[in-house]
Design an enzyme around this catalytic site. Structure first.
Site, PDB file in Angstrom:
ATOM      1  N   ASP A   8      38.636  45.172  37.352  1.00 27.09           N
ATOM      2  CA  ASP A   8      38.429  44.837  35.942  1.00 27.09           C
ATOM      3  C   ASP A   8      38.233  46.134  35.163  1.00 27.09           C
ATOM      4  O   ASP A   8      37.246  46.837  35.355  1.00 27.09           O
ATOM      5  CB  ASP A   8      37.204  43.920  35.836  1.00 27.09           C
ATOM      6  N   ASP A 102      43.805  43.372  31.630  1.00 31.47           N
ATOM      7  CA  ASP A 102      42.813  44.307  32.185  1.00 31.47           C
ATOM      8  C   ASP A 102      42.169  43.832  33.484  1.00 31.47           C
ATOM      9  O   ASP A 102      41.181  44.402  33.926  1.00 31.47           O
ATOM     10  CB  ASP A 102      41.734  44.607  31.148  1.00 31.47           C
ATOM     11  N   GLU A 103      42.709  42.802  34.094  1.00 32.63           N
ATOM     12  CA  GLU A 103      42.080  42.253  35.305  1.00 32.63           C
ATOM     13  C   GLU A 103      43.134  41.824  36.304  1.00 32.63           C
ATOM     14  O   GLU A 103      44.159  41.255  35.914  1.00 32.63           O
ATOM     15  CB  GLU A 103      41.333  40.974  34.942  1.00 32.63           C
TER      16      GLU A 103
HETATM   17 MG   LIG Z   1      37.632  44.120  31.414  1.00 31.14          MG
END
Ligand SMILES: [Mg+2]
Length: 353
Positions: A8, A102-103
């Site tokens: 993350d 973002d993950e």
């Molecule tokens: Mg994040």
């Protein structure tokens, strides 16, 4: 036994902005469009100290942190950085499941580089992200997806946390039930009503009791409480659709929507250009002042090939909205869907029109 890593990126959009503009570093940065109905897309850690959070109304964020610097989101840029991060992940495994820009989940039970442990893989990925992208990411390592996701949040930001198989129960027992995926306000309250607050106490309920109370989700709860999650890392989910929308400060008439549609279409077109596949269908979504959602779509015989074409189609879809001209709208969205491989010939794609 599987080895799953959840990565993350920390305050991703805000971190990209701070990386690319030195004047923003060390300052409270809020990524959001300005405007009464806008919401926060991301906040730097400096802004979070004031209580600013993602998805909070921008107006509230501004009140909490008047000195914050507002930056409008630049999704094509975030998408490009996200692709570079995914390229790093793929050096280690092909089993990469992105959840958002973002993950991602990575199954590193077998990894490509021969690193001996999942922890070493996670450490290496964090190092490569730091050195090559000048960004930080947090990582969680665990025997399954849901534990890996909890773990990546444990030492955030810029942290690494490992839940070894033998430590699963000791880790889970004291956790509040709301940390389990799928436990929202309603389930949490139902559990609290019967005296269940922690995952440990949830273990005292057997399967039948949980299924009676929560239906199909009961079995999932039973398993989660015991650290069981058989769900697999599903690599490369193909993009189903991309869309952008805009909520207005004051509700607008249909004839006033053109400039907004042009702006939103531009955004969606820019986002779609980062895709390897091509969209064939344009969708126009409108929300009336009384919250009715109307959508119209069009699949031209050849896929829209420019921003201008997408815009023209979206505008023409307005003509198919047969409502009283005095009807006002609070939101407009433009979407692209029906993605196909770029190399399918025009003759072939005409079949799908
Ligand atoms: Mg994040």
């Amino acid at each position: 036994m599987r080895k799953i890593v959840h990565i993350d990126m920390d305050a991703f959009y805000a971190s990209v902005e701070q990386r690319d503009d030195p004047a923003l570093r060390g300052k409270p940065v809020i990524v959001a469009w300005k405007g009464k109905r806008s919401v926060v897309c991301a906040a730097s850690y400096e802004a979070r100290r004031f209580g600013v959070r993602s998805a909070m109304p921008a107006v509230r964020a501004e009140r909490l942190c008047p000195k914050a610097i507002f930056v409008p989101p630049d999704f094509p840029r975030y998408r490009a950085v996200s692709r570079m991060a995914q390229e790093i992940f793929r050096r280690h495994t092909d089993l990469v499941e992105p959840l958002s820009l973002d993950e991602a989940y990575l199954d590193v039970t077998e990894n490509k580089t021969g690193l001996p442990t999942a922890t070493r893989v996670a450490r290496t990925i964090r190092k490569q992200i730091r050195e090559e992208l000048q960004l930080t990411a947090s990582a969680g390592v665990a025997p399954n997806k849901f534990l890996a996701k909890i773990a990546s949040d444990w030492h955030k930001p810029d942290g690494l946390f490992v839940i070894r198989p033998e430590d699963v129960n000791a880790f889970l027992s004291p956790l509040p039930v709301e940390r389990l995926p799928g436990v929202g306000k309603v389930t949490e309250r139902k559990l609290q009503d019967i005296g269940i607050h922690t995952v440990g106490s949830l273990q005292s309920l057997d399967r039948t009791a949980l299924e009676a109370q929560f239906g199909r989700y009961g079995l999932r709860l039973y398993e989660l409480a015991r650290g069981i999650d058989p769900s697999e890392v599903v690599p490369n989910r193909p993009t189903k659709s991309i869309s952008a929308e805009d909520t207005f400060e004051h509700d607008l008439l249909l004839i006033e929507l053109e400039p907004v549609i042009r702006r939103v279409a531009e955004k969606v077109w820019a986002a779609s250009r980062k895709e390897s596949r091509i969209a064939r269908t344009v969708v126009l979504k409108l929300k009336t002042s009384d919250f009715n959602i109307i959508s119209r779509s069009c699949t031209p015989s050849s896929p829209p090939a420019s921003c201008n074409e997408v815009t023209k189609i979206a505008l023409s879809l307005c003509e198919r909205v047969a409502l009283d001209p005095s009807q006002r709208f609070r939101l407009v969205g433009v979407g692209l869907s029906n993605f196909r491989d770029a190399d399918s010939s025009p003759a072939q794609s005409a079949l799908f029109g």
